[in-house]
Scaffold this motif. Structure first.
Motif, PDB file in Angstrom:
ATOM      1  N   GLY A   1      -3.719  -0.637   7.360  1.00  0.00           N
ATOM      2  CA  GLY A   1      -4.745  -0.076   6.497  1.00  0.00           C
ATOM      3  C   GLY A   1      -4.568   1.398   6.223  1.00  0.00           C
ATOM      4  O   GLY A   1      -3.496   1.974   6.448  1.00  0.00           O
ATOM      5  N   VAL A   2      -5.671   2.011   5.774  1.00  0.00           N
ATOM      6  CA  VAL A   2      -5.650   3.391   5.297  1.00  0.00           C
ATOM      7  C   VAL A   2      -6.852   4.141   5.864  1.00  0.00           C
ATOM      8  O   VAL A   2      -7.972   3.601   5.901  1.00  0.00           O
ATOM      9  CB  VAL A   2      -5.709   3.444   3.752  1.00  0.00           C
ATOM     10  N   LEU A   3      -6.621   5.392   6.277  1.00  0.00           N
ATOM     11  CA  LEU A   3      -7.711   6.288   6.643  1.00  0.00           C
ATOM     12  C   LEU A   3      -7.917   7.246   5.478  1.00  0.00           C
ATOM     13  O   LEU A   3      -7.035   8.037   5.145  1.00  0.00           O
ATOM     14  CB  LEU A   3      -7.370   7.065   7.917  1.00  0.00           C
ATOM     15  N   ALA A   4      -9.084   7.150   4.831  1.00  0.00           N
ATOM     16  CA  ALA A   4      -9.374   7.989   3.664  1.00  0.00           C
ATOM     17  C   ALA A   4     -10.822   8.453   3.725  1.00  0.00           C
ATOM     18  O   ALA A   4     -11.724   7.647   3.964  1.00  0.00           O
ATOM     19  CB  ALA A   4      -9.131   7.205   2.377  1.00  0.00           C
TER      20      ALA A   4
ATOM     21  N   ARG B   1      -4.110  -4.891   3.541  1.00  0.00           N
ATOM     22  CA  ARG B   1      -2.731  -5.382   3.621  1.00  0.00           C
ATOM     23  C   ARG B   1      -1.854  -4.767   2.537  1.00  0.00           C
ATOM     24  O   ARG B   1      -0.680  -4.459   2.771  1.00  0.00           O
ATOM     25  CB  ARG B   1      -2.715  -6.905   3.491  1.00  0.00           C
ATOM     26  N   VAL B   2      -2.392  -4.610   1.337  1.00  0.00           N
ATOM     27  CA  VAL B   2      -1.624  -4.070   0.213  1.00  0.00           C
ATOM     28  C   VAL B   2      -2.134  -2.662  -0.097  1.00  0.00           C
ATOM     29  O   VAL B   2      -3.330  -2.471  -0.325  1.00  0.00           O
ATOM     30  CB  VAL B   2      -1.752  -4.965  -1.040  1.00  0.00           C
ATOM     31  N   ARG B   3      -1.209  -1.699  -0.096  1.00  0.00           N
ATOM     32  CA  ARG B   3      -1.575  -0.290  -0.317  1.00  0.00           C
ATOM     33  C   ARG B   3      -0.652   0.262  -1.408  1.00  0.00           C
ATOM     34  O   ARG B   3       0.574   0.186  -1.298  1.00  0.00           O
ATOM     35  CB  ARG B   3      -1.416   0.504   0.977  1.00  0.00           C
ATOM     36  N   VAL B   4      -1.255   0.814  -2.457  1.00  0.00           N
ATOM     37  CA  VAL B   4      -0.504   1.267  -3.629  1.00  0.00           C
ATOM     38  C   VAL B   4      -0.766   2.747  -3.853  1.00  0.00           C
ATOM     39  O   VAL B   4      -1.911   3.204  -3.795  1.00  0.00           O
ATOM     40  CB  VAL B   4      -0.901   0.475  -4.891  1.00  0.00           C
TER      41      VAL B   4
END
Length: 420
Positions: free
Chosen positions: A255-258, A266-269
């Motif tokens: 994942g992402v920390l934002a 799962r999918v990060r663009v």
């Protein structure tokens, strides 16, 4: 000034495969600015050996539509144009990597050797601003057709595998960057989610969760605030979660920390901005923070009046509109102007300055929706989407590609490429 031909083969423009050593006008790039320049050459420059176009590829990808390729609405061939038909009968073509420019010696440095010029046009386009090095392994870039196809594969795999292995964030797509690319992609992903749920025949099955992350407080900050307001409203209606003031701070394969919040995805663009190509950034000329070379009233470099810089690589301060953005609308006006200006110089005619005509902008918000401002008028919804498609079909140029794209749009309800 005939080129020195090598033996064997033919170039994509129909002439003999060659490695010219000189040309009166050399053009780098076959994007919107370069191809529109070639179509506007004055008769004096259409003789053999006068004009040479150089690019690393013999095909041109119409980047404004790759987000529709990523979700299976358009076939890759519909946005890919061969260089040959655009240049045939107008100028020569050399497929080569451009490695640098010797401004003082009037030399273009390429993988096929040095080419001397009288006039040089640099229209190499832009490249994506990469994420910080620690984040790069965890994001899919989104700038080229190959990027779009990789994203399509990742989305299809996530949808296919989630029922067998449901994990937190398994159907979540995090899009980092709230510019026009990020907004258009997020809207297409939301529409894809509706399509996949409908095709699955299972109302209880969850769809894709699309989260758009923007570091500032505004989407598409360089456009009129009207675009931000409409995009927020329409993306929300489509189910996209828009998180403003949420810069990406960390990421992993989970994942992402934002904005200090962890988002399993799962999918990060990564769609956070573009900058001028390396070729222009390495020139020792005044530039802005994105590496765009500052040009004057005739779109030429200060101190080098025979060198034009066009499109995404140029920074032109318009007396009325301010700094011109790196958009197709600007590129398609600058290309023909540069062609005519070179012709005027050869004839010794008066040279009027470049004047940008602001025809407005259009941003797609999914298959049936858009927001636009043609000539200052505000539009949204289906009429704006019709305008958006008509403008892109005009820019697409190739008759075959226009037909393919229109056919894809007409048939999209029957299925999507790469998805069940």
């Amino acid at each position: 000034m005939p080129p020195h031909a090598e033996h064997g083969g033919r170039d994509p423009a129909g002439g003999p495969l060659s490695a010219p050593t000189r040309a009166r006008l050399v053009v780098v790039g076959v994007g919107l600015a370069g191809t529109h320049l070639a179509r506007s050459l004055p008769p004096a420059l259409r003789r053999p050996g006068e004009v040479l176009v150089v690019d690393r590829s013999d095909r041109y990808v119409f980047a404004p539509l790759i987000h529709e390729v990523a979700v299976g609405r358009l076939h890759p061939d519909s946005v890919t144009l061969p260089v040959g038909p655009a240049l045939r009968g107008r100028c020569g073509f050399l497929r080569a990597e451009v490695t640098g420019v010797d401004l003082e010696g009037r030399l273009l440095l390429t993988s096929r050797g040095e080419i001397s010029y009288e006039h040089l046009v640099l229209a190499p386009g832009s490249e994506p601003v990469p994420p910080p090095r620690r984040l790069a392994p965890h994001f899919l870039p989104f700038h080229t057709l190959e990027d779009a196809l990789r994203l399509r594969e990742a989305l299809a795999a996530a949808w296919r595998e989630h029922p067998r292995n449901p994990v937190p964030g398994g159907l979540t797509v995090a899009v980092a960057g709230g510019g026009t690319t990020g907004v258009e992609l997020a809207a297409e992903l939301a529409a894809l989610s509706r399509y996949l749920r409908r095709r699955s025949g299972r109302r209880t099955r969850p769809g894709l969760r699309v989260v758009l992350l923007e570091a500032t407080g505004h989407l598409m900050g360089w456009l009129d605030p009207y675009f931000h307001r409409v995009a927020l409203e329409e993306l929300g209606r489509m189910g996209v979660e828009v998180r403003l003031h949420s810069p990406v701070e960390d990421a992993s394969e989970e994942g992402v920390l934002a904005g200090e919040k962890w988002l399993p995805a799962r999918v990060r663009v990564w769609t956070a901005g573009v900058r001028a190509s390396r070729l222009v950034r390495e020139l020792l000329v005044p530039q802005d923070s994105a590496g765009r070379a500052k040009v004057g009233t005739h779109l030429t470099l200060a101190g080098h009046p025979d060198v034009y810089v066009l499109g995404d690589a140029a920074l032109r301060e318009d007396p009325h509109a301010g700094p011109l953005p790196p958009t197709g609308s600007v590129a398609v006006q600058q290309g023909p102007y540069a062609a005519r200006d070179v012709g005027r110089r050869l004839r010794g005619s008066a040279r009027p300055p470049f004047r940008f005509v602001d025809r407005g902008y259009a941003v797609s918000l999914g298959p049936e929706n858009a927001v636009a401002s043609p000539f200052g008028r505000r539009m949204r919804g289906a009429p704006a989407q019709a305008l958006y498609r008509s403008v892109l079909l005009y820019y697409l140029r190739g008759r075959r590609q226009r037909l393919l794209a229109a056919s894809d749009w007409a048939m999209e309800r029957m299925g999507r490429l790469g998805f069940p």
